[in-house]
Design a protein around this motif. Structure first.
Motif, PDB file in Angstrom:
ATOM      1  N   HIS A 224     -14.155   1.094   9.217  1.00 46.00           N
ATOM      2  CA  HIS A 224     -13.895   1.985   7.114  1.00 46.00           C
ATOM      3  C   HIS A 224     -13.867   3.391   7.519  1.00 46.00           C
ATOM      4  O   HIS A 224     -15.118   3.755   8.424  1.00 46.00           O
ATOM      5  N   LYS A 225     -14.034   4.083   6.675  1.00 45.53           N
ATOM      6  CA  LYS A 225     -13.996   4.891   6.578  1.00 45.53           C
ATOM      7  C   LYS A 225     -14.793   5.791   6.560  1.00 45.53           C
ATOM      8  O   LYS A 225     -15.833   6.591   6.625  1.00 45.53           O
TER       9      LYS A 225
ATOM     10  N   SER B  73      -8.784   5.790  10.565  1.00 49.63           N
ATOM     11  CA  SER B  73     -10.251   5.121  10.647  1.00 49.63           C
ATOM     12  C   SER B  73     -10.627   3.593  11.066  1.00 49.63           C
ATOM     13  O   SER B  73     -11.411   3.336  11.889  1.00 49.63           O
TER      14      SER B  73
ATOM     15  N   GLU C  78      -5.087  -1.646  -1.554  1.00 52.85           N
ATOM     16  CA  GLU C  78      -6.004  -1.103  -1.300  1.00 52.85           C
ATOM     17  C   GLU C  78      -5.548  -0.336  -3.131  1.00 52.85           C
ATOM     18  O   GLU C  78      -4.930   1.085  -3.461  1.00 52.85           O
TER      19      GLU C  78
ATOM     20  N   LYS D 221      -4.307  -0.411   9.468  1.00 54.00           N
ATOM     21  CA  LYS D 221      -4.232   0.208   8.174  1.00 54.00           C
ATOM     22  C   LYS D 221      -4.617   0.974   7.952  1.00 54.00           C
ATOM     23  O   LYS D 221      -3.691   2.000   6.784  1.00 54.00           O
ATOM     24  N   THR D 222      -5.525   2.344   8.149  1.00 57.30           N
ATOM     25  CA  THR D 222      -5.334   3.418   7.948  1.00 57.30           C
ATOM     26  C   THR D 222      -5.934   4.093   9.622  1.00 57.30           C
ATOM     27  O   THR D 222      -6.576   3.315  10.134  1.00 57.30           O
TER      28      THR D 222
ATOM     29  N   ASN E  43       0.711  -1.636   0.147  1.00 58.60           N
ATOM     30  CA  ASN E  43      -0.334  -0.206  -0.031  1.00 58.60           C
ATOM     31  C   ASN E  43       1.002   1.542  -0.198  1.00 58.60           C
ATOM     32  O   ASN E  43      -0.045   2.228  -0.376  1.00 58.60           O
ATOM     33  N   ASP E  44       2.273   1.016   1.288  1.00 56.75           N
ATOM     34  CA  ASP E  44       2.632   2.752   0.537  1.00 56.75           C
ATOM     35  C   ASP E  44       3.397   2.668  -0.614  1.00 56.75           C
ATOM     36  O   ASP E  44       3.645   3.633  -1.398  1.00 56.75           O
TER      37      ASP E  44
END
Length: 570
Positions: A313-314, A180, A86, A177-178, A49-50
């Motif tokens: 989740h956002k 959120s 993502e 992960k995020t 993801n990075d």
């Protein structure tokens, strides 16, 4: 790269160069100081993801998705979950496999017998609960701190609900992960009492007896954690007979079953027509406590936001599009109870018919009563057995290899292969009473043949163009190709049972498919004498008459003497 991409059969040289140039710089930027042999699958997902941040073009980011699929299929990182990547193309490739509450209960019951004897079984038990009942990601559950769990100082009496809160937050050894993904989860509303009591017992022993600090890991042995996840995967494969299941599917299962619990009427209606809503998770009192704990009203859109928060989740769009796989079934359960049509519409579409008294669980077509026997035969639904009901959980023979007792006929394999054109491996195995492993192997072999044969030009289709495989005898005049196909299948079964032919002979004979001419409807054009001889020998064993074989010899520089000798030998 190996298979030629996702949508293309082969890649051009320029495409390969573009692929390597696009992915090499971002990949090396992130992974240059990383020992690939030591990082876990979850670390791979984070770093991939990075890597996506270093792509200059949004279109080029899809190469990262192709690369991730390659890592999984080549088993370089077999535990990598594609849902964690993502990238835009990934969103339409979400796997919809779920684990039922009955399956989860059976797995936990099996593990409960060894909790005091093995750390691996104990870890597997608790990790199963965290993933299935709390919806945690694999890495989130594995690296929880003692301080992430807050217990009520008062131990509940027997039959009472506990009070336990889980704080999902980043720590020194694990990022989320995020942003959120930081969230709070009321475990007493999510976990059944029996499993929550075991978590409290484990927590008290580790925290109070051994004086573990708040910033120490709940599961302090990484080797045992990895073995626990491997054990969970094997148990899921064994009991569900679905070898595609992974630990991440427990998170998807949590999303779907929690959405049902957020809508109690859905569970009540579902219990009337399906067995998937059985067990402690769907107990009416537990569901009432769940909604009371969250202070949820019946008709409110906030339920979507609750579920999205539980999953970290956002936006609710991610939850609804990628995690709720049972929306169509739920819509059917709700609408099917009251849906009907007018008598005029019924007579125009079906003929002389009327509706019977509504019985819970029956579909619209099942409630139609026709006036004539012919209509009944034309429109009635043949009984297919309770194929959607769950098998009673049992782990008998888990450590032993399952032997297949049934003798499978060639025609059964043909029907199964034809079914795989529309249905999954598990549905096909269930329909034709075949072992899932055998059907999976059948599909893999068909896929291998479609890639390798013939050696030049267009390849053979994955699913052969079989003649009609309907075995109904009454009122059906079979065409000649169907009769021939049935004869060949039955003859091959007979030859095998009498040991008059071996699989190796059939394999050698069918090597002639390498020389099939795609442009001539796959006509067999073989220059190899021995391959032709093997094929004709098999035809002789099938007792095929000469009228069934059309032999054409193409003469180039072959002299008359050699040609006569060739025909004599053939």
């Amino acid at each position: 790269m190996k298979e030629g991409g996702v949508n293309k059969k082969r890649l051009k040289v320029d495409t390969v160069i573009d692929y390597v140039k696009s992915i090499s710089k971002p990949f090396l930027t992130v992974f240059v100081q990383t020992d690939l042999a030591l990082i876990s699958a979850s670390d791979w997902a984070i770093k991939l993801n990075d890597t996506s941040e270093y792509f200059n073009s949004a279109q080029r980011k899809k190469y990262l998705y192709y690369f991730s699929v390659f890592l999984i299929e080549s088993e370089i990182v077999k535990d990598l979950c594609i849902d964690d990547i993502e990238v835009a193309p990934v969103q339409s490739m979400v796997d919809a496999n779920l684990v039922s509450a009955s399956h989860a209960s059976a797995i936990l019951e099996h593990l409960s017998h060894s909790l005091n004897n093995s750390k691996v079984e104990l870890y597997a038990y608790l990790l199963m609960c965290f993933c299935f009942y709390s919806g945690l990601r694999r890495n989130e559950a594995a690296k929880l701190y003692f301080g992430d769990i807050q217990l009520s100082p008062v131990v509940p009496n027997r039959g009472e609900f506990d009070w336990v809160l889980l704080f999902m937050r980043p720590n020194i050894i694990r990022d989320l992960k995020t942003p959120s993904a930081k969230r709070e989860l009321p475990l007493d509303a999510l976990w059944p009492k029996e499993h929550l009591a075991k978590l409290r017992s484990f927590y008290d022993v580790q925290k109070n007896t051994e004086n573990k600090p708040s910033n120490s890991l709940l599961f302090n042995c990484s080797t045992s954690v990895n073995k626990a996840y491997e054990l969970l995967t094997r148990l899921m494969h064994y009991f569900t007979k679905d070898n595609t299941l992974r630990v991440h599917h427990l998170r998807h299962s949590f999303a779907n079953w929690t959405w049902c619990r957020l809508n109690p009427n859905l569970v009540l209606m579902g219990k009337q027509c399906s067995s998937i809503f059985e067990g402690d998770l769907f107990d009416q009192g537990f569901i009432e406590h769940f909604n009371k704990r969250l202070k949820i009203k019946e008709n409110t859109r906030s339920k979507m936001f609750f579920l999205s928060h539980f999953l970290g989740h956002k936006a609710t769009v991610s939850t609804m599009n990628s995690y709720l796989h049972l929306k169509d079934i739920q819509y059917f359960i709700v609408m099917n109870q009251t849906y009907t049509v007018s008598k005029y519409f019924l007579s125009e579409c079906v003929g002389r018919a009327h509706f019977k008294e509504s019985i819970p669980g029956e579909s619209l077509i099942e409630r139609i009563e026709l006036y004539s026997i012919k209509q009944e035969q034309d429109y009635s639904i043949p009984y297919a057995g309770k194929i959607f009901d769950l098998i009673t959980p049992s782990f008998k023979g888990f450590t032993h290899k399952v032997e297949v007792d049934k003798k499978i006929k060639l025609l059964d394999y043909a029907k199964a292969l034809k079914s795989l054109e529309l249905y999954s491996v598990n549905d096909t195995a269930l329909t034709y009473s075949l072992p899932v492993v055998q059907v999976k192997r059948l599909y893999d072999n068909a896929l291998s043949i479609s890639k390798e044969y013939p050696r030049k030009g267009k390849k053979l289709p994955l699913i052969p163009n079989f003649p009609s495989l309907d075995n109904t005898k009454d009122g059906l005049k079979r065409v000649s190709s169907q009769k021939a196909f049935y004869y060949l299948c039955q003859k091959f079964d007979t030859l095998l049972s009498q040991n008059n032919v071996a699989f190796s002979e059939a394999f050698d004979a069918l090597q002639i498919l390498k020389y099939a001419a795609a442009g001539k409807n796959f006509a067999l054009r073989c220059p190899e004498e021995q391959v032709i001889r093997n094929f004709l020998n098999l035809c002789i064993k099938f007792k095929l008459k000469s009228v069934f074989v059309k032999l054409v010899v193409a003469i180039t520089t072959l002299c008359t003497l050699r040609f006569d000798d060739f025909l004599f030998r053939v």
